[in-house]
Design a protein around this motif. Structure first.
Motif, PDB file in Angstrom:
ATOM      1  N   CYS A 188      60.368 -20.392 -28.251  1.00 12.52           N
ATOM      2  CA  CYS A 188      61.050 -19.746 -27.136  1.00 12.52           C
ATOM      3  C   CYS A 188      60.099 -19.590 -25.956  1.00 12.52           C
ATOM      4  N   LEU A 189      58.852 -19.198 -26.231  1.00 12.84           N
ATOM      5  CA  LEU A 189      57.873 -19.058 -25.150  1.00 12.84           C
ATOM      6  C   LEU A 189      57.641 -20.404 -24.461  1.00 12.84           C
ATOM      7  N   ASN A 190      57.538 -21.457 -25.258  1.00 16.30           N
ATOM      8  CA  ASN A 190      57.348 -22.780 -24.661  1.00 16.30           C
ATOM      9  C   ASN A 190      58.519 -23.150 -23.760  1.00 16.30           C
ATOM     10  N   ARG A 195      60.796 -23.872 -18.378  1.00 17.73           N
ATOM     11  CA  ARG A 195      61.855 -23.533 -17.426  1.00 17.73           C
ATOM     12  C   ARG A 195      61.256 -22.950 -16.147  1.00 17.73           C
ATOM     13  N   LEU A 196      60.252 -22.109 -16.307  1.00 17.04           N
ATOM     14  CA  LEU A 196      59.650 -21.460 -15.137  1.00 17.04           C
ATOM     15  C   LEU A 196      58.883 -22.473 -14.293  1.00 17.04           C
ATOM     16  N   GLY A 197      58.177 -23.379 -14.933  1.00 14.77           N
ATOM     17  CA  GLY A 197      57.389 -24.369 -14.196  1.00 14.77           C
ATOM     18  C   GLY A 197      56.389 -23.698 -13.276  1.00 14.77           C
ATOM     19  N   LEU A 241      53.420 -18.188 -17.677  1.00 10.80           N
ATOM     20  CA  LEU A 241      54.089 -16.951 -18.060  1.00 10.80           C
ATOM     21  C   LEU A 241      53.184 -15.747 -17.824  1.00 10.80           C
ATOM     22  N   CYS A 242      51.881 -15.913 -18.113  1.00 12.89           N
ATOM     23  CA  CYS A 242      50.938 -14.824 -17.860  1.00 12.89           C
ATOM     24  C   CYS A 242      50.893 -14.500 -16.379  1.00 12.89           C
ATOM     25  N   ARG A 243      50.842 -15.570 -15.565  1.00  7.78           N
ATOM     26  CA  ARG A 243      50.792 -15.337 -14.114  1.00  7.78           C
ATOM     27  C   ARG A 243      52.077 -14.663 -13.641  1.00  7.78           C
ATOM     28  N   PHE A 244      53.178 -15.058 -14.257  1.00  6.07           N
ATOM     29  CA  PHE A 244      54.476 -14.458 -13.910  1.00  6.07           C
ATOM     30  C   PHE A 244      54.453 -12.949 -14.171  1.00  6.07           C
ATOM     31  N   CYS A 245      53.940 -12.566 -15.339  1.00  7.50           N
ATOM     32  CA  CYS A 245      53.889 -11.132 -15.675  1.00  7.50           C
ATOM     33  C   CYS A 245      52.961 -10.395 -14.721  1.00  7.50           C
ATOM     34  N   THR A 246      51.784 -10.962 -14.480  1.00  7.24           N
ATOM     35  CA  THR A 246      50.829 -10.311 -13.591  1.00  7.24           C
ATOM     36  C   THR A 246      51.413 -10.166 -12.184  1.00  7.24           C
TER      37      THR A 246
ATOM     38  N   SER B 109      64.897 -33.327 -19.995  1.00  8.99           N
ATOM     39  CA  SER B 109      63.614 -32.844 -19.489  1.00  8.99           C
ATOM     40  C   SER B 109      63.328 -31.472 -20.106  1.00  8.99           C
ATOM     41  N   GLY B 110      62.092 -31.005 -19.914  1.00 11.61           N
ATOM     42  CA  GLY B 110      61.705 -29.731 -20.516  1.00 11.61           C
ATOM     43  C   GLY B 110      62.614 -28.599 -20.093  1.00 11.61           C
ATOM     44  N   SER B 111      62.882 -28.544 -18.805  1.00 15.48           N
ATOM     45  CA  SER B 111      63.694 -27.446 -18.297  1.00 15.48           C
ATOM     46  C   SER B 111      65.127 -27.545 -18.816  1.00 15.48           C
ATOM     47  N   GLN B 112      65.621 -28.772 -18.957  1.00 15.06           N
ATOM     48  CA  GLN B 112      66.974 -28.936 -19.495  1.00 15.06           C
ATOM     49  C   GLN B 112      67.033 -28.549 -20.965  1.00 15.06           C
ATOM     50  N   ARG B 113      65.939 -28.882 -21.680  1.00 20.59           N
ATOM     51  CA  ARG B 113      65.911 -28.511 -23.095  1.00 20.59           C
ATOM     52  C   ARG B 113      65.949 -26.985 -23.242  1.00 20.59           C
ATOM     53  N   ALA B 114      65.230 -26.311 -22.334  1.00 15.43           N
ATOM     54  CA  ALA B 114      65.248 -24.848 -22.369  1.00 15.43           C
ATOM     55  C   ALA B 114      66.667 -24.342 -22.173  1.00 15.43           C
ATOM     56  N   LEU B 115      67.373 -24.944 -21.216  1.00 16.84           N
ATOM     57  CA  LEU B 115      68.753 -24.517 -20.984  1.00 16.84           C
ATOM     58  C   LEU B 115      69.641 -24.821 -22.186  1.00 16.84           C
ATOM     59  N   LEU B 116      69.425 -26.004 -22.761  1.00 13.13           N
ATOM     60  CA  LEU B 116      70.205 -26.392 -23.938  1.00 13.13           C
ATOM     61  C   LEU B 116      70.061 -25.357 -25.038  1.00 13.13           C
ATOM     62  N   LYS B 117      68.792 -25.000 -25.310  1.00 12.20           N
ATOM     63  CA  LYS B 117      68.547 -24.011 -26.365  1.00 12.20           C
ATOM     64  C   LYS B 117      69.150 -22.674 -25.997  1.00 12.20           C
ATOM     65  N   ALA B 118      69.039 -22.335 -24.725  1.00 14.15           N
ATOM     66  CA  ALA B 118      69.565 -21.042 -24.294  1.00 14.15           C
ATOM     67  C   ALA B 118      71.074 -20.993 -24.502  1.00 14.15           C
ATOM     68  N   TYR B 119      71.763 -22.051 -24.107  1.00 16.43           N
ATOM     69  CA  TYR B 119      73.218 -22.033 -24.284  1.00 16.43           C
ATOM     70  C   TYR B 119      73.607 -22.105 -25.754  1.00 16.43           C
ATOM     71  N   MET B 120      72.791 -22.779 -26.548  1.00 19.12           N
ATOM     72  CA  MET B 120      73.096 -22.780 -27.981  1.00 19.12           C
ATOM     73  C   MET B 120      72.953 -21.376 -28.547  1.00 19.12           C
ATOM     74  N   SER B 121      71.900 -20.677 -28.127  1.00 11.35           N
ATOM     75  CA  SER B 121      71.740 -19.296 -28.578  1.00 11.35           C
ATOM     76  C   SER B 121      72.912 -18.450 -28.134  1.00 11.35           C
ATOM     77  N   LEU B 122      73.339 -18.686 -26.901  1.00  9.81           N
ATOM     78  CA  LEU B 122      74.467 -17.907 -26.388  1.00  9.81           C
ATOM     79  C   LEU B 122      75.701 -18.127 -27.257  1.00  9.81           C
ATOM     80  N   THR B 123      75.959 -19.388 -27.588  1.00  6.11           N
ATOM     81  CA  THR B 123      77.133 -19.687 -28.401  1.00  6.11           C
ATOM     82  C   THR B 123      77.023 -19.031 -29.767  1.00  6.11           C
TER      83      THR B 123
END
Lengths: 326, 268
Positions: A188-190, A195-197, A241-246, B109-123
């Motif tokens: 989840c952290l990864n 997502r944050l980039g 994520l660390c920078r985000f929190c800080t 992409s990485g960001s899309q995978r994050a969204l995919l997982k997020a929506y799966m969790s939501l479901t």
């Protein structure tokens, strides 16, 4: 910064006093509890003034359930409801988002609950080392007298059974549960990190309720001095994520951060025994020990005291009854 | 050590989208009897796995066993048997197949995978819990449908005891998730919020990500389709889903594409 956010207030009607009861903060955080921190962060980012209470009316709240949000006659006991209230009545941070982005917020909230929360609960309550060395002492200190004996244990049992029911089961060894919970949380952290980039916040340069939520989940793990810190190390390794929190801490809670730094710089001197009653306890201990030794010596006949009633007439009791009676 | 890995990677790369069946092994999918036993949450999980396998173009043999729940290593349904391995529940199955090179989300992409997982969790987090709640906590449904169906394979004392035990177990699970104090209307609100989020995410696209299905599409389809078609004591859940036109079109599209050609996947 906070004042400029205030402009998208939904309803500028009469501002009622809003009371907020929550767990106290530490390590540079305004509160160490995820739900309390979520509401506090949201309010701070939106520039809403909450009257924050710590340890108020503890006798009315014997299970130590926090947060409690009170606005006029409404009493809300969950962070989601409280934020919903703030959005409707005060300021809505998500006003400018598209429907899709708002859906994303809901999805990420579910992701955190589903994948990350069991890991956090495990770190905080289930991991024996952390519980004995950090969590229990901390909560025992934070709570009022009679509660500090049983509430930490209650919270631990609740968290343990929760992790076990959601992630474990009869078919799994405790070791398997641990590794599964941690690997979920790390994944989840990864995902969050990807997502944050390189953005400042999750939806670009302006913080939203999602940032408050994710900050509230990450910050306690990041800042707490955990003895057993597998997950913490992983979080510290994800730079953005660390920078985000800080960033959120520096922008919205600079005072807390300064306080904690001031504390931590003077801490090493009295780190080992930071009991405020240290001197008193030492004196008390010496007195009790001396009394015990003396009475032992006296009673067992090692020392004898002879009392002679030779001149007991020397004591004179002088009362002036007449004047006392008036 | 490296050579088989490299070969595998090359193989995976060559198969651009899992069109041909990759798993040569005999794959069996176990679930409870569909006609008179299976309940809404399990039915959904099974349909999700079936849809996923159809999307991956993996052939499987459906086995219905009344004691499938007891056969499953994690008590979760459905489970698949691939050679010597037994894997249960949707997410582990998806993960396992992706290790074997059958994956629908590899190109995100990485960001899309994050969204995919997020929506799966939501479901999972909303719809699955809502299904459990309706099935095991709504008094009318429990008495009229759940207990009868769940106890149907057993004879007298067990037909009463096992549903009761299961109800306790689900009750504990919902309590751990903080759902035990919700009222039925709050549950409907949760379902509605979740459907709205899914509908907002989907917009007018064919699938949630890119132009091809992913495991999220399989999962969402299974949940929505079963909410729409399963007979319950109240049609409220179906009505909620029906409010969202694009979700309805999405369900119909997937049903036509993967379930009208016959095969083992006819659902009632």
């Amino acid at each position: 910064m906070a004042a400029s956010m205030d402009s998208n207030g939904v309803n500028d009607g009469p501002r009622k006093a809003m009371d907020f009861d929550c767990w106290k903060g530490d390590w540079g955080l305004p509160s160490v509890d995820v739900k309390c921190l979520n509401v506090l962060t949201y309010a701070q980012i939106a520039g809403i003034n909450l009257k924050v209470h710590k340890n108020r009316f503890w006798w009315r709240n014997l299970t130590a359930h926090f947060p409690i949000f009170q606005a006029a006659e409404d009493v809300l006991r969950s962070d989601t409801e409280a934020i919903q209230y703030l959005k409707e009545n005060q300021a809505n941070l998500d006003g400018d988002l598209t429907d899709q982005q708002r859906a994303d917020i809901l999805a990420f909230k579910a992701l955190m609950e589903e994948k990350y929360l069991p890991g956090l609960l495990h770190v905080w309550w289930v991991d024996a080392k952390n519980f004995v060395e950090l969590t229990r002492p901390w909560y025992a200190k934070a709570l009022h007298f009679p509660l500090n004996y049983f509430v930490p244990g209650q919270l631990k049992r609740a968290a343990e059974s929760r992790v076990d029911i959601i992630r474990g089961g009869d078919h799994m060894e405790p070791q398997e549960v641990t590794s599964r919970v941690y690997s979920d949380a790390k994944e989840c952290l990864n995902l969050l990190s990807e997502r944050l980039g390189d953005e400042d916040f999750f939806f670009g340069p302006v913080p939203t309720s999602l940032d408050a939520l994710i900050f509230s989940y990450l910050a306690p793990l990041l800042r707490a001095p955990l003895p057993s810190n597998q997950l913490q190390t992983h979080l510290k390794a994800t730079d953005n994520l660390c920078r985000f929190c800080t960033r959120i801490l520096l922008r919205y809670f600079p005072d807390e951060l300064q306080d904690s730094e001031a504390n931590s710089s003077k801490k090493p001197t009295d780190d080992l025994f930071d009991d405020p009653h240290k001197r008193r306890n030492q004196v008390l201990f010496a007195v009790v020990a001396l009394t015990a030794m003396a009475s032992y010596a006296f009673l067992s006949g090692l020392v004898r005291v002879q009392i002679k009633d030779s001149d007991s007439s020397g004591i004179e009791l002088d009362y002036d009854d007449g004047e006392e009676g008036q | 050590m490296a050579t088989p890995l490299v070969r595998q990677a090359a193989e995976i790369h060559n198969r651009s989208r899992g069109d041909q069946p990759i798993i040569a092994e005999y794959l069996e999918l176990y679930q409870q009897n569909e006609v008179d036993q299976i309940l809404l949450p399990e039915q959904t999980q099974c349909l999700a796995v079936k849809t996923f396998l159809h999307m991956c173009n993996v052939k499987f043999h459906l086995k219905m066993r009344s004691n499938a729940e007891q056969m499953s290593p994690s008590k979760g349904l459905p489970f698949i048997k691939m050679g010597p391995q037994i894997i249960s529940e949707f997410e582990p199955i998806v993960e396992h197949l992706s290790l074997k090179g059958v994956s629908l989300s590899g190109e995100l992409s990485g960001s899309q995978r994050a969204l995919l997982k997020a929506y799966m969790s939501l479901t999972v987090n909303r719809l699955h819990l809502a299904e459990l709640y309706i099935t095991w906590c709504d008094k009318l449904t429990v008495e009229e449908i759940t207990k009868i169906r769940y106890g149907s394979p057993y004879s007298w004392p067990l037909t009463r005891i096992l549903p009761w035990l299961k109800q306790q177990e689900v009750g504990r699970y919902l309590e751990a998730q903080g759902w035990n104090n919700k009222t039925i209307d709050q549950v409907y609100t949760e379902v509605d919020m979740c459907c709205k989020a899914l509908s907002d995410k989907l917009e007018d696209q064919y699938y949630f990500f890119l132009d091809r299905p992913t495991e999220l599409d399989a999962l969402v389809f299974a949940h929505l389709y079963n909410l729409l078609t399963t007979e319950l004591t109240s049609a409220k859940l179906a009505d909620i889903v029906k409010k969202y036109d694009n979700l309805m079109r999405f369900c119909e599209r997937i049903r036509q594409r993967y379930f009208l050609e016959g095969e083992d996947g006819e659902d009632g």
